[in-house]
Design a protein around this motif. Sequence first.
Motif, mmCIF file in Angstrom:
data_model
loop_
_atom_site.group_PDB
_atom_site.id
_atom_site.type_symbol
_atom_site.label_atom_id
_atom_site.label_comp_id
_atom_site.label_asym_id
_atom_site.label_seq_id
_atom_site.Cartn_x
_atom_site.Cartn_y
_atom_site.Cartn_z
ATOM 1 N N LEU A 31 28.218 80.082 58.199
ATOM 2 C CA LEU A 31 27.289 79.417 57.550
ATOM 3 C C LEU A 31 27.251 79.105 56.103
ATOM 4 N N GLU A 32 28.312 80.299 55.212
ATOM 5 C CA GLU A 32 28.922 80.287 54.066
ATOM 6 C C GLU A 32 30.179 79.076 54.211
ATOM 7 N N ALA A 33 30.771 79.528 55.410
ATOM 8 C CA ALA A 33 31.852 77.910 54.994
ATOM 9 C C ALA A 33 30.969 76.830 55.319
ATOM 10 N N ALA A 34 30.122 76.708 56.028
ATOM 11 C CA ALA A 34 29.566 74.702 56.068
ATOM 12 C C ALA A 34 29.268 75.074 54.355
ATOM 13 N N PHE A 35 28.324 76.133 54.258
ATOM 14 C CA PHE A 35 27.748 75.810 52.171
ATOM 15 C C PHE A 35 28.679 75.270 51.796
ATOM 16 N N VAL A 36 30.416 75.732 51.807
ATOM 17 C CA VAL A 36 31.446 75.450 50.640
ATOM 18 C C VAL A 36 31.124 74.022 50.598
ATOM 19 N N VAL A 37 31.410 73.741 52.080
ATOM 20 C CA VAL A 37 31.651 71.707 52.065
ATOM 21 C C VAL A 37 30.636 71.784 51.691
ATOM 22 N N ASN A 38 29.005 71.557 51.948
ATOM 23 C CA ASN A 38 27.315 71.007 51.387
ATOM 24 C C ASN A 38 27.342 72.114 50.746
ATOM 25 N N PRO A 39 27.017 72.423 49.311
ATOM 26 C CA PRO A 39 25.919 73.417 49.210
ATOM 27 C C PRO A 39 24.688 73.514 48.960
ATOM 28 N N ARG A 40 24.409 72.252 49.060
ATOM 29 C CA ARG A 40 22.958 72.046 49.544
ATOM 30 C C ARG A 40 22.764 71.723 50.160
ATOM 31 N N ARG A 42 22.680 74.673 52.119
ATOM 32 C CA ARG A 42 21.932 76.252 51.949
ATOM 33 C C ARG A 42 20.218 76.483 51.853
ATOM 34 N N GLY A 43 19.990 75.580 50.406
ATOM 35 C CA GLY A 43 18.484 75.640 50.673
ATOM 36 C C GLY A 43 17.570 74.680 51.613
ATOM 37 N N TYR A 44 18.530 74.047 52.486
ATOM 38 C CA TYR A 44 17.149 73.721 53.970
ATOM 39 C C TYR A 44 17.736 75.042 54.969
ATOM 40 N N VAL A 45 18.422 75.574 54.309
ATOM 41 C CA VAL A 45 18.895 76.556 55.836
ATOM 42 C C VAL A 45 18.426 78.053 55.762
ATOM 43 N N LEU A 46 18.368 78.956 54.119
ATOM 44 C CA LEU A 46 18.205 79.855 53.537
ATOM 45 C C LEU A 46 17.100 79.962 52.832
ATOM 46 N N ASP A 48 15.235 82.066 48.848
ATOM 47 C CA ASP A 48 15.377 82.560 48.223
ATOM 48 C C ASP A 48 15.630 83.552 48.345
ATOM 49 N N GLN A 49 15.484 84.823 49.486
ATOM 50 C CA GLN A 49 16.134 85.778 49.624
ATOM 51 C C GLN A 49 18.498 86.068 50.611
ATOM 52 N N GLY A 50 17.401 84.724 50.676
ATOM 53 C CA GLY A 50 19.318 84.289 51.480
ATOM 54 C C GLY A 50 19.027 84.564 53.767
ATOM 55 N N HIS A 51 17.649 84.467 53.438
ATOM 56 C CA HIS A 51 17.145 84.853 55.083
ATOM 57 C C HIS A 51 16.950 83.663 55.444
ATOM 58 N N LEU A 52 17.208 83.428 56.926
ATOM 59 C CA LEU A 52 16.747 82.263 57.444
ATOM 60 C C LEU A 52 15.553 81.704 57.731
ATOM 61 N N ARG A 53 15.191 80.274 56.906
ATOM 62 C CA ARG A 53 14.005 80.076 56.681
ATOM 63 C C ARG A 53 13.405 80.203 58.004
ATOM 64 N N ALA A 54 12.520 80.217 58.003
ATOM 65 C CA ALA A 54 11.243 80.490 58.984
ATOM 66 C C ALA A 54 10.991 78.905 60.097
ATOM 67 N N ASN A 55 11.448 77.887 59.533
ATOM 68 C CA ASN A 55 11.715 76.613 60.431
ATOM 69 C C ASN A 55 12.741 76.353 60.783
ATOM 70 N N VAL A 56 13.699 77.429 60.876
ATOM 71 C CA VAL A 56 15.464 77.272 61.455
ATOM 72 C C VAL A 56 15.530 77.808 62.273
ATOM 73 N N VAL A 57 16.660 77.101 63.474
ATOM 74 C CA VAL A 57 16.302 78.007 64.295
ATOM 75 C C VAL A 57 18.294 78.124 64.764
ATOM 76 N N VAL A 58 18.874 79.139 64.912
ATOM 77 C CA VAL A 58 20.018 78.923 65.075
ATOM 78 C C VAL A 58 20.742 79.738 66.695
ATOM 79 N N GLN A 85 16.251 72.556 63.337
ATOM 80 C CA GLN A 85 15.630 72.708 62.608
ATOM 81 C C GLN A 85 14.201 72.745 63.686
ATOM 82 N N ALA A 86 12.894 74.563 63.524
ATOM 83 C CA ALA A 86 12.483 74.622 64.387
ATOM 84 C C ALA A 86 10.736 72.912 64.229
ATOM 85 N N LEU A 87 10.939 72.414 65.655
ATOM 86 C CA LEU A 87 9.716 72.054 65.622
ATOM 87 C C LEU A 87 7.913 72.560 65.734
ATOM 88 N N SER A 88 7.396 71.418 64.825
ATOM 89 C CA SER A 88 6.081 72.238 65.203
ATOM 90 C C SER A 88 4.825 71.293 65.327
#
Length: 90
Positions: A31-40, A42-46, A48-58, A85-88
């Motif tokens: 994931l860090e390699a992808a964030f180097v390509v597009n830093p923005r 990061r905020g959609y995937v992780l 503030d604590q650097g954990h996977l967001r609740a609405n994201v599945v890997v 992105q997990a769908l609800s």
Amino acid sequence: MPRVVFTPQLRRFVEIPEVETSSAQTVREALEAAFVVNPRLRGYVLDDQGHLRANVVVFIDGRRMRELKLLNDPLRPDSTLHVLQALSGG
């Protein structure tokens, strides 16, 4: 070399790279390699604590990732990560 693929739902918000990285041994490193390509991205995937967001599945090679905070699930050299992105609904 591990590959990271993002689903098209995120395209509404940010440019989505498909990234191959020769050095990633864990989900976080890929994931860090992808964030180097597009830093923005990061905020959609992780959060503030650097954990996977609740609405994201890997998924790693078709299996849902287990460790959602440290993101230290191991990768094989030929692994593919799919970030969704997990769908609800309601």
